[in-house]
Design an enzyme around this catalytic site. Structure first.
Site, PDB file in Angstrom:
ATOM      1  N   LYS A 173      -7.218   1.495  -2.813  1.00 50.02           N
ATOM      2  CA  LYS A 173      -6.812   0.969  -1.505  1.00 50.02           C
ATOM      3  C   LYS A 173      -6.868   2.069  -0.446  1.00 50.02           C
ATOM      4  O   LYS A 173      -7.294   1.832   0.690  1.00 50.02           O
ATOM      5  CB  LYS A 173      -5.400   0.385  -1.578  1.00 50.02           C
ATOM      6  CG  LYS A 173      -4.861  -0.127  -0.224  1.00 50.02           C
ATOM      7  CD  LYS A 173      -5.739  -1.218   0.368  1.00 50.02           C
ATOM      8  CE  LYS A 173      -5.324  -1.634   1.785  1.00 50.02           C
ATOM      9  NZ  LYS A 173      -4.065  -2.366   1.840  1.00 50.02           N
ATOM     10  N   LYS A 185      -0.100   5.495   8.302  1.00 51.56           N
ATOM     11  CA  LYS A 185       0.626   5.753   7.053  1.00 51.56           C
ATOM     12  C   LYS A 185      -0.349   5.914   5.888  1.00 51.56           C
ATOM     13  O   LYS A 185      -0.224   6.832   5.067  1.00 51.56           O
ATOM     14  CB  LYS A 185       1.603   4.607   6.792  1.00 51.56           C
ATOM     15  CG  LYS A 185       2.414   4.714   5.512  1.00 51.56           C
ATOM     16  CD  LYS A 185       1.848   3.859   4.374  1.00 51.56           C
ATOM     17  CE  LYS A 185       1.909   2.383   4.680  1.00 51.56           C
ATOM     18  NZ  LYS A 185       1.418   1.554   3.535  1.00 51.56           N
ATOM     19  N   SER A 196       0.864  -1.191   0.000  1.00 50.28           N
ATOM     20  CA  SER A 196       0.000   0.000   0.000  1.00 50.28           C
ATOM     21  C   SER A 196       0.892   1.229   0.000  1.00 50.28           C
ATOM     22  O   SER A 196       1.532   1.548   1.007  1.00 50.28           O
ATOM     23  CB  SER A 196      -0.901   0.002   1.242  1.00 50.28           C
ATOM     24  OG  SER A 196      -1.795  -1.087   1.197  1.00 50.28           O
TER      25      SER A 196
END
Length: 300
Positions: free
Chosen positions: A174, A242, A100
């Site tokens: 995502k 993150k 990701s």
């Protein structure tokens, strides 16, 4: 990929998600060479038939398909372009990045690999360790439709793949997924505190709403974690943060205001800063309980 032959696969990054994904590919009969920065996490796959590489450059030397499942964009950048991977990739190979990372970074990687005659697919996944083990991941693939179409058999042991658009589109989907996950975790944690403060059982509350409009994998899996107060990862909160930071950057780039995302990002920021970087993201409940105790409210 060679017509009619089983392609050789290299899998770079065999941590919480990468190891079960590589295991699924081995179980489907693919020859897989594995590498991980901590070799012990890759060594466990040797017993299932994997070849262990000493470094990522060696791992990809004869591979037609290369998976990367690494912690962030910088880790992917370093492994692809600073360890001999890019220079050792054969022309016609395909890199499938399941990490990701920020969409512009994925697009940059695609451009640089294309210059070397290598295809790139950004294919982040959702479903967690449970989905990786069961082969039921949701795979969001960005890139050339023809390339992705040829990869269906490779993706099949891992889960369900959907081509969502051009390079970078998998990563933006995502990030949107991670928005939903984080906000839903926050909503569920607050609901758990509300029902208990009002005299109801968290466990029975979760049981009662199963199958209703609030049903979700978050309620099923993370709701159970909250009831049982089991917060080992899973999905570390530092990685959730993150992803939320990447969402915030994309929102700025696209001139969007995302107030709910901003609120939950602030909460995860405080939770991680409080020493919970490795706590599962469902553990945000602990942060919200702490806020309530400090405010004099009723929370565990």
């Amino acid at each position: 990929m060679s017509e009619g032959q089983t392609p050789k696969i290299a899998f770079l990054g065999t941590g919480l998600m990468g190891a079960p994904m590589a295991s699924r590919l081995l179980g489907a009969g693919y020859p897989v060479t594995v590498w991980n920065r901590d070799a012990r996490k890759a060594q466990v796959l040797v017993g299932q038939g994997a070849m262990l590489a000493a470094d990522p450059g060696d791992a990809v030397r004869d591979a037609e398909i290369v998976f990367t499942m690494l912690s962030d964009g910088q880790a992917v950048e370093d492994v692809l372009f600073k360890t001999g991977v890019a220079s050792n990739l054969r022309r016609g190979a395909t890199v499938i990045d399941c990490s990701s990372i920020a969409p512009p970074v994925a697009q940059d990687h695609a451009r640089r690999l294309e210059e070397r005659g290598v295809s790139h697919v950004d294919a982040p996944v959702s479903g967690g360790v449970v989905g990786a083990q069961a082969g039921t991941l949701a795979i969001m693939a960005g890139g050339n439709s023809e390339v992705i179409g040829k990869l269906k058999a490779i993706f099949a042991p891992l889960g369900r793949v959907t081509h969502v658009g051009p390079s970078g589109a998998g990563q933006i989907c995502k990030l949107a997924n991670q928005q939903i996950v984080a906000i839903t975790i926050g909503a569920l944690a607050e609901a758990m505190m509300l029902v208990e403060a009002g005299g109801a059982s968290r466990e029975k509350f979760r049981e009662a709403i199963r199958g209703g409009f609030a049903e979700s994998r978050i309620l099923e899996l993370h709701g159970a974690r909250m009831v049982e107060r089991q917060f080992e990862p899973g999905g570390p909160s530092r990685l959730q943060l993150k992803d939320l930071n990447a969402v915030a950057q994309m929102a700025r780039d696209l001139s969007l205001t995302l107030p709910l995302t901003n609120e939950v990002r602030t909460a995860f920021e405080a939770f991680v800063a409080d020493g919970h970087s490795e706590t599962d993201h469902s553990g945000l409940l602990l942060h919200l309980e702490k806020i309530n105790r400090q405010a004099g409210g009723s929370a565990n």
